[in-house]
Design a protein around this motif. Sequence first.
Motif, PDB file in Angstrom:
ATOM      1  N   SER A 251       0.714  -1.186  -0.087  1.00  0.00           N
ATOM      2  CA  SER A 251       0.002  -0.011  -0.124  1.00  0.00           C
ATOM      3  C   SER A 251       0.898   1.191   0.032  1.00  0.00           C
ATOM      4  N   THR A 252       1.992   1.213   0.603  1.00  0.00           N
ATOM      5  CA  THR A 252       2.895   2.331   1.003  1.00  0.00           C
ATOM      6  C   THR A 252       3.507   2.520  -0.341  1.00  0.00           C
ATOM      7  N   LEU A 253       3.909   1.624  -1.103  1.00  0.00           N
ATOM      8  CA  LEU A 253       4.354   1.547  -2.545  1.00  0.00           C
ATOM      9  C   LEU A 253       3.667   2.370  -3.305  1.00  0.00           C
ATOM     10  N   TYR A 254       2.510   1.880  -3.719  1.00  0.00           N
ATOM     11  CA  TYR A 254       1.474   2.677  -4.402  1.00  0.00           C
ATOM     12  C   TYR A 254       1.021   3.915  -3.908  1.00  0.00           C
ATOM     13  N   ARG A 255       1.099   4.194  -2.780  1.00  0.00           N
ATOM     14  CA  ARG A 255       0.858   5.427  -2.072  1.00  0.00           C
ATOM     15  C   ARG A 255       1.964   6.629  -2.763  1.00  0.00           C
ATOM     16  N   VAL A 256       3.132   5.978  -2.385  1.00  0.00           N
ATOM     17  CA  VAL A 256       4.161   6.988  -2.784  1.00  0.00           C
ATOM     18  C   VAL A 256       4.420   7.193  -4.303  1.00  0.00           C
ATOM     19  N   ALA A 257       4.097   6.131  -5.190  1.00  0.00           N
ATOM     20  CA  ALA A 257       4.126   6.320  -6.429  1.00  0.00           C
ATOM     21  C   ALA A 257       3.218   7.239  -6.971  1.00  0.00           C
ATOM     22  N   ARG A 258       1.828   7.361  -6.268  1.00  0.00           N
ATOM     23  CA  ARG A 258       0.811   8.418  -6.696  1.00  0.00           C
ATOM     24  C   ARG A 258       1.465   9.767  -6.443  1.00  0.00           C
ATOM     25  N   LYS A 259       2.163   9.911  -5.229  1.00  0.00           N
ATOM     26  CA  LYS A 259       2.526  11.144  -5.126  1.00  0.00           C
ATOM     27  C   LYS A 259       3.404  11.935  -6.174  1.00  0.00           C
ATOM     28  N   PHE A 260       4.364  10.939  -6.700  1.00  0.00           N
ATOM     29  CA  PHE A 260       5.317  11.255  -7.827  1.00  0.00           C
ATOM     30  C   PHE A 260       4.529  11.661  -9.078  1.00  0.00           C
ATOM     31  N   THR A 261       3.081  11.454  -9.053  1.00  0.00           N
ATOM     32  CA  THR A 261       2.500  11.746 -10.213  1.00  0.00           C
ATOM     33  C   THR A 261       1.899  12.856 -10.367  1.00  0.00           C
ATOM     34  N   ARG A 262       2.164  13.886  -9.336  1.00  0.00           N
ATOM     35  CA  ARG A 262       1.388  15.077  -9.086  1.00  0.00           C
ATOM     36  C   ARG A 262       1.790  16.148 -10.168  1.00  0.00           C
ATOM     37  N   ASP A 263       2.931  16.098 -10.598  1.00  0.00           N
ATOM     38  CA  ASP A 263       3.491  16.944 -11.837  1.00  0.00           C
ATOM     39  C   ASP A 263       2.915  16.547 -13.166  1.00  0.00           C
ATOM     40  N   GLY A 264       2.289  15.368 -13.272  1.00  0.00           N
ATOM     41  CA  GLY A 264       1.944  14.894 -14.580  1.00  0.00           C
ATOM     42  C   GLY A 264       2.656  13.777 -14.871  1.00  0.00           C
ATOM     43  N   ARG A 265       3.976  13.414 -14.423  1.00  0.00           N
ATOM     44  CA  ARG A 265       4.673  12.399 -14.853  1.00  0.00           C
ATOM     45  C   ARG A 265       4.114  11.223 -14.277  1.00  0.00           C
ATOM     46  N   PRO A 266       4.373  10.037 -15.142  1.00  0.00           N
ATOM     47  CA  PRO A 266       3.773   8.712 -14.659  1.00  0.00           C
ATOM     48  C   PRO A 266       4.729   8.221 -13.498  1.00  0.00           C
ATOM     49  N   SER A 267       4.213   7.340 -12.816  1.00  0.00           N
ATOM     50  CA  SER A 267       5.135   6.304 -11.981  1.00  0.00           C
ATOM     51  C   SER A 267       5.000   4.943 -12.584  1.00  0.00           C
ATOM     52  N   ILE A 268       5.979   4.344 -12.906  1.00  0.00           N
ATOM     53  CA  ILE A 268       6.087   2.786 -13.149  1.00  0.00           C
ATOM     54  C   ILE A 268       6.542   2.144 -12.149  1.00  0.00           C
ATOM     55  N   ILE A 269       5.641   1.074 -11.737  1.00  0.00           N
ATOM     56  CA  ILE A 269       6.239   0.073 -10.614  1.00  0.00           C
ATOM     57  C   ILE A 269       6.409  -1.085 -11.234  1.00  0.00           C
ATOM     58  N   PHE A 270       7.841  -1.550 -11.073  1.00  0.00           N
ATOM     59  CA  PHE A 270       8.235  -2.907 -12.014  1.00  0.00           C
ATOM     60  C   PHE A 270       8.477  -3.849 -10.692  1.00  0.00           C
ATOM     61  N   ILE A 271       7.551  -4.924 -10.939  1.00  0.00           N
ATOM     62  CA  ILE A 271       7.815  -6.097  -9.776  1.00  0.00           C
ATOM     63  C   ILE A 271       8.299  -7.301 -10.493  1.00  0.00           C
ATOM     64  N   ASP A 272       9.234  -7.620 -10.275  1.00  0.00           N
ATOM     65  CA  ASP A 272      10.093  -8.667 -10.623  1.00  0.00           C
ATOM     66  C   ASP A 272       9.754  -9.967  -9.631  1.00  0.00           C
ATOM     67  N   GLU A 273       9.976 -11.190 -10.237  1.00  0.00           N
ATOM     68  CA  GLU A 273       9.565 -12.362  -9.342  1.00  0.00           C
ATOM     69  C   GLU A 273       8.101 -12.266  -8.947  1.00  0.00           C
ATOM     70  N   PHE A 274       7.229 -11.904  -9.694  1.00  0.00           N
ATOM     71  CA  PHE A 274       5.848 -11.475  -9.146  1.00  0.00           C
ATOM     72  C   PHE A 274       5.090 -12.610  -8.621  1.00  0.00           C
ATOM     73  N   ASP A 275       5.586 -13.914  -9.004  1.00  0.00           N
ATOM     74  CA  ASP A 275       4.819 -15.032  -8.616  1.00  0.00           C
ATOM     75  C   ASP A 275       5.225 -15.243  -7.294  1.00  0.00           C
ATOM     76  N   ALA A 276       6.417 -14.814  -6.693  1.00  0.00           N
ATOM     77  CA  ALA A 276       6.599 -14.887  -5.169  1.00  0.00           C
ATOM     78  C   ALA A 276       5.802 -14.120  -4.521  1.00  0.00           C
TER      79      ALA A 276
END
Length: 341
Positions: free
Chosen positions: A132-157
Amino acid sequence: LISKGGMDSKRVKPVEDHEADDVAFSDEEADALEQQILLLIDDTPSRVDWEAIGGLGALKNELKFHYGLAMAKVPDGIEVEGWNNIMFYGPPGTGKTLLACAVANKLSATFFNVKASQIVSKWVGESGRLISTLYRVARKFTRDGRPSIIFIDEFDALCKSRGGEGQLYHQQMLAAILSEIDGFAQKGKRDLVMTIGATNRPWDLDAAVLSRFERRILIDLPCTEARADIFRIHLESKGIPVDHRSLSYARLAEETERLTGREIARLCKEVTADMLGEMNPDIPALVDAGLKRIQDYEIKVRALKQGDFSAALEGLVPDTSEADAHHYADWGKAVSDGKGA
């Protein structure tokens, strides 16, 4: 505090927006988790362009188009959606991370480079909070219109099937990731937080999570043409001289069937090291002679030839078997036909 990508936390600290984020734990805990997430911001994408990835021309254009749709201005009264959640799957070493980096580079996105193990905690409840914190922080970085990309490796784990082993341990993580990739917290806003998952074991993924990804893309073993391109990239981008009268990238590609991009990179490094050892036999003695002697020495090189690869290619066994390659293709077909997870 310095992030993994070398960024000063004073530069990257997001702007607070308490209206958008309801935190169910103390301010002190929230700050500690946020600092942990800030360490995941990576500036690697700034050094990765599409040209650094051999082959995959059609996929590159597809990614550019759909991520372009997600960012372009939409006419009034029209709803147009690009991809917000995609899943890369396939054998290890086929370029999944590089593709995510190239997308982030071209969109000037804030890139969160996450290994599933970094947000899986042994403490009850903490994994869900980290997600939840990961996505919350990522949303804060979009305030200037730039996207945030969350890349999650080993997603199956992170999101194993609930029918598999350890299902109780993963329930809370599954609930958190389902909530976040559904975009509930956006409250009707255009979602500038994009999730790219990567896995070598797609058949282990929870079906409910998998269904949230608009596109599941097989990043397969490189074809012959792509392998030739990968050899060129890994030799010429490092300035290693090549004798083109002797060495043929096309011939190397024909002799390296089923090798991944990572294996080709490793092969090029091995062959280059052998050449450098041949040309610089005095280096061990110079090291023994002291720091000044080795610092004054200039490394000698020569052009690589086809024969330099012969010994390294002899008896080489690809990491990915034919059966493994077919397994990925069969799983993708089953999912497309509605017969699999």
